[in-house]
Write a protein that holds these residues in place. Sequence first.
Motif, PDB file in Angstrom:
ATOM      1  N   ALA A   1       0.835  -1.210   0.000  1.00 52.67           N
ATOM      2  CA  ALA A   1       0.000   0.000   0.000  1.00 52.67           C
ATOM      3  C   ALA A   1       0.869   1.259   0.000  1.00 52.67           C
ATOM      4  N   ILE A   2       1.968   1.248   0.734  1.00 57.60           N
ATOM      5  CA  ILE A   2       2.882   2.401   0.764  1.00 57.60           C
ATOM      6  C   ILE A   2       3.470   2.652  -0.625  1.00 57.60           C
ATOM      7  N   GLU A   3       3.858   1.593  -1.303  1.00 56.93           N
ATOM      8  CA  GLU A   3       4.407   1.743  -2.650  1.00 56.93           C
ATOM      9  C   GLU A   3       3.332   2.207  -3.631  1.00 56.93           C
ATOM     10  N   ALA A   4       2.116   1.691  -3.476  1.00 59.07           N
ATOM     11  CA  ALA A   4       1.041   2.038  -4.417  1.00 59.07           C
ATOM     12  C   ALA A   4       0.582   3.479  -4.281  1.00 59.07           C
ATOM     13  N   ILE A   5       0.557   4.000  -3.057  1.00 62.89           N
ATOM     14  CA  ILE A   5       0.045   5.355  -2.855  1.00 62.89           C
ATOM     15  C   ILE A   5       1.002   6.404  -3.424  1.00 62.89           C
ATOM     16  N   ALA A   6       2.221   5.983  -3.755  1.00 58.36           N
ATOM     17  CA  ALA A   6       3.173   6.902  -4.384  1.00 58.36           C
ATOM     18  C   ALA A   6       2.680   7.367  -5.744  1.00 58.36           C
ATOM     19  N   GLN A   7       1.744   6.640  -6.334  1.00 52.19           N
ATOM     20  CA  GLN A   7       1.204   7.025  -7.638  1.00 52.19           C
ATOM     21  C   GLN A   7       0.088   8.063  -7.519  1.00 52.19           C
ATOM     22  N   HIS A   8      -0.273   8.401  -6.301  1.00 47.65           N
ATOM     23  CA  HIS A   8      -1.283   9.437  -6.068  1.00 47.65           C
ATOM     24  C   HIS A   8      -0.589  10.675  -5.489  1.00 47.65           C
ATOM     25  N   ASP A   9      -1.127  11.841  -5.819  1.00 44.87           N
ATOM     26  CA  ASP A   9      -0.628  13.033  -5.150  1.00 44.87           C
ATOM     27  C   ASP A   9      -1.748  13.603  -4.294  1.00 44.87           C
ATOM     28  N   GLY A  10      -1.423  14.637  -3.550  1.00 39.77           N
ATOM     29  CA  GLY A  10      -2.444  15.266  -2.727  1.00 39.77           C
ATOM     30  C   GLY A  10      -2.248  15.007  -1.243  1.00 39.77           C
ATOM     31  N   LYS A  11      -3.084  15.646  -0.491  1.00 41.62           N
ATOM     32  CA  LYS A  11      -2.966  15.657   0.964  1.00 41.62           C
ATOM     33  C   LYS A  11      -3.144  14.270   1.571  1.00 41.62           C
ATOM     34  N   THR A  12      -4.053  13.481   1.011  1.00 39.86           N
ATOM     35  CA  THR A  12      -4.299  12.142   1.554  1.00 39.86           C
ATOM     36  C   THR A  12      -3.033  11.305   1.516  1.00 39.86           C
TER      37      THR A  12
END
Length: 257
Positions: A178-189
Amino acid sequence: MSLSAKPKLSPSTPSLRGSVCRQAVCGYIIAATVISSLTGCHDGPLYALKYTNPYFHHEWQQDRAFGVTDHQRRQELQKLAKVIDRMEPKEQAFWYQQVQNIMESDPSPEMRRLCVLTAAKVATPDALTLIETGLKDDNLIVQMQACKALGDRNEPRAAQILATTIGSTSELDVKHAAIEAIAQHDGKTAVNSLRLVLDDLNPATTDLAINSLRNVTNEDYGTDPAEWIAQLDQASPAEADGNNPRMANEPPAIPKL
């Protein structure tokens, strides 16, 4: 009798008659196998997946005698995952329904993993629900594939699900995925969820979080989690939201009179 003379075949000769019958049956099976290998399946592409749908059970009841192997179904689902995003909407909807059926009832973790992989490429909100179901699967590989799939989605909800997973899962491999995957999103979350991970006592976990933060923020504050925490905590709201830092320093636009 001449040695060159051919013996007569009598219908009353059981051994010869049985041999002829066996040859005919073998010939039929070989021909059917060759035809199947040339066409790819019994009824066009992805026959085995279509067959798993109870709706087609009666239609293909006779073909069941030949059997549909797990290997066939896995191969066809892999093929579907590669092409479903290029299908026409009606065709995509049809095959996505088959994927849902498999996800709900298939005992094979590999088949369920491929379902999640396929759903990541389907451009409907419903697909996000299937991916989220993968996070609740009892198999870690399926859960990790769901994390990766959420990274491939661009909906804000995908980032929110990943952030929740990072903060709630007790499985280290899933948390790292999940930590690696969220790198593809930007923003405050994304920034906030990764900021919390920097307090983790596991160096491997904080290293992954820092790598992801580099992608999310386009910044590099080294490898020390404490330095990242200090920089993120003093960052302006615009920077923390993943926007270009230069935009935060620009003066406000002069209102028109």
